[in-house]
Design an enzyme around this catalytic site. Structure first.
Site, PDB file in Angstrom:
ATOM      1  CG  HIS A  20      57.118  28.811  32.427  1.00 60.16           C
ATOM      2  ND1 HIS A  20      58.280  29.523  32.218  1.00 60.16           N
ATOM      3  CD2 HIS A  20      56.854  28.165  31.266  1.00 60.16           C
ATOM      4  CE1 HIS A  20      58.694  29.327  30.979  1.00 60.16           C
ATOM      5  NE2 HIS A  20      57.849  28.501  30.378  1.00 60.16           N
ATOM      6  CG  HIS A  80      60.808  24.899  31.159  1.00 58.49           C
ATOM      7  ND1 HIS A  80      60.496  23.814  30.363  1.00 58.49           N
ATOM      8  CD2 HIS A  80      60.020  25.919  30.725  1.00 58.49           C
ATOM      9  CE1 HIS A  80      59.567  24.161  29.492  1.00 58.49           C
ATOM     10  NE2 HIS A  80      59.272  25.440  29.685  1.00 58.49           N
TER      11      HIS A  80
END
Length: 310
Positions: free
Chosen positions: A77, A62
Site C-alpha cells: 500500500h 495505490h
C-alpha cells in the site's frame, strides 16, 4: 499457510524501515488491517520482494495484493490516504493473475505529488491473513534497500513448563520494545525485549544470575541468568553521553546476584533533562529468532512482577 519456523521476508521498498506500530495512521498502527512493516521511501519504485502471484490491483493503483510462492498473502500500500488521488501519480507494471519474480518492478509513484496531496508517503507491507498470534518482527534497519531481508514472520510459541518467565527490574509503565521512542531499539537492532518508563529510580536484579559486564558509560549492565541466558539492562536513551554522571552502581563485574538485589540507581530528573529519554530497557541479546517475547500485560508493573514470557 503452513509453517513451523520463521518466514524471512524482503523489503519491496528502499528507504527507512519502521514497525507497523509506528505508522502515521491509526488503523495501520493498531494492526486493524494486519501486521507488517513500512518504509519511508527514498526511491519511487516498488519491487516484488519474492516470487509471487498478483492477486489484485486496486482501481486507484495505490495498492496491490500478492501471494508468495509459499502461500503468504501480502498487500503493498503506497502512502496514506492516496486513494483520494484516484490513480494519479501511479504507474502499475503488473496485473491480476500475473506471476512475478523477486526483483520485478511492480509499480512506480510520484513521491512529490503524494507528499503534496496525501497524508504521508509511507509505503506499507501488510500481511492481512496471518494466523492468530503470528507476529512480524523487523530484522534490519533503520535503512534498507529493496530486496534485502526486512522482517521475519514468526509463528506463535506455546507456553510450556520450560518457557522462560522474566520479571520487571524496576517499577513503572511496561511497554513492548517495538514502542521504544527510538528506531534503533524499536527495530530490535540488538535483540528483543521490553522497556519500562520508571516511576522509581532503582534497577533490581530481575532474577538470580551474575553480572558479566558494566558499561564504561555506567548507563547499562550486562547480565547472565543462572541457566546462561544473556540480557542487558540499560537506563535511558542517549545516556551514554552523560559519561556516568547520575548513576550509582552497587555491583561489580563477575558478581553473583539474587533476584531483588539492588543493581544501580540513577538520577531520573538529570536524565530527563540531559538525555533523550529515561526509558529503562531489558534486551535479550542472544535469543534465537523463533523465540518471541510476549508481554504478560501492558501498563503499570512493580519490581519483581512477571513482565514477559518466551
Amino acid at each position: 499457510m503452513e509453517h513451523e519456523s520463521p518466514i524471512p521476508f524482503n523489503s519491496p521498498f528502499t528507504g527507512e524501515l519502521h514497525p507497523i506500530t509506528d505508522a502515521p495512521d491509526e488503523a495501520f498502527a493498531q494492526k486493524m488491517t494486519g501486521d507488517g512493516f513500512f518504509v519511508y521511501p527514498e526511491e519511487n519504485t516498488v519491487y516484488a520482494p519474492c516470487d509471487s502471484e498478483v492477486t489484485f490491483v486496486f482501481d486507484t493503483r495505490h495498492a496491490i495484493g500478492l501471494t508468495a510462492a509459499d502461500g503468504t498473502e501480502y498487500l503493498l500500500h503506497i502512502g496514506i490516504d492516496t486513494v483520494r488521488l484516484q490513480g494519479k501519480g501511479f504507474t502499475v507494471f503488473a496485473e491480476s493473475g500475473q506471476h512475478v519474480k523477486k526483483g520485478d518492478r511492480l509499480l512506480t509513484f510520484d513521491k512529490k505529488l503524494i507528499c503534496e496531496k496525501a497524508t504521508s508517503d509511507a509505503c506499507i507491507c501488510l500481511f492481512p491473513e496471518l494466523p492468530e498470534h503470528w507476529e512480524v518482527r523487523l530484522c534490519a534497519g533503520p535503512r534498507i534497500a529493496a530486496g534485502e531481508e526486512a522482517a521475519r514472520i514468526i509463528p506463535p510459541s506455546s507456553p510450556s513448563p520450560q518457557s522462560h518467565i522474566f520479571y520487571a527490574p524496576c517499577t513503572g509503565m511496561l511497554h513492548p520494545l517495538s514502542e521504544a521512542p527510538d528506531p534503533f531499539y524499536s527495530h530490535k537492532s540488538t535483540g528483543d525485549g521490553f522497556f519500562i518508563y520508571p516511576s522509581e529510580s532503582i534497577l533490581y536484579a530481575p532474577c538470580d544470575g551474575s553480572v558479566f559486564f558494566i558499561f564504561e558509560e555506567k548507563n547499562a549492565i550486562g547480565m547472565h541468568t543462572t541457566d546462561g541466558l544473556e540480557y542487558m539492562l540499560q537506563v535511558g536513551i542517549g545516556t551514554d553521553v552523560l559519561n556516568g554522571k547520575g548513576f550509582t552502581f552497587y555491583v561489580k563485574d563477575g558478581q553473583t546476584v539474587r533476584k531483588g538485589d539492588r543493581l544501580l540507581s540513577f538520577d531520573d530528573a538529570y536524565i530527563k533533562t540531559h538525555a533523550q529519554s529515561n526509558a529503562c530497557f531489558c534486551i535479550f541479546t542472544d535469543l534465537p529468532p523463533e523465540n518471541v517475547i510476549h508481554l504478560k500485560h501492558q501498563g503499570f508493573i512493580q519490581t519483581g512482577q512477571e513482565a514477559v514470557w518466551f
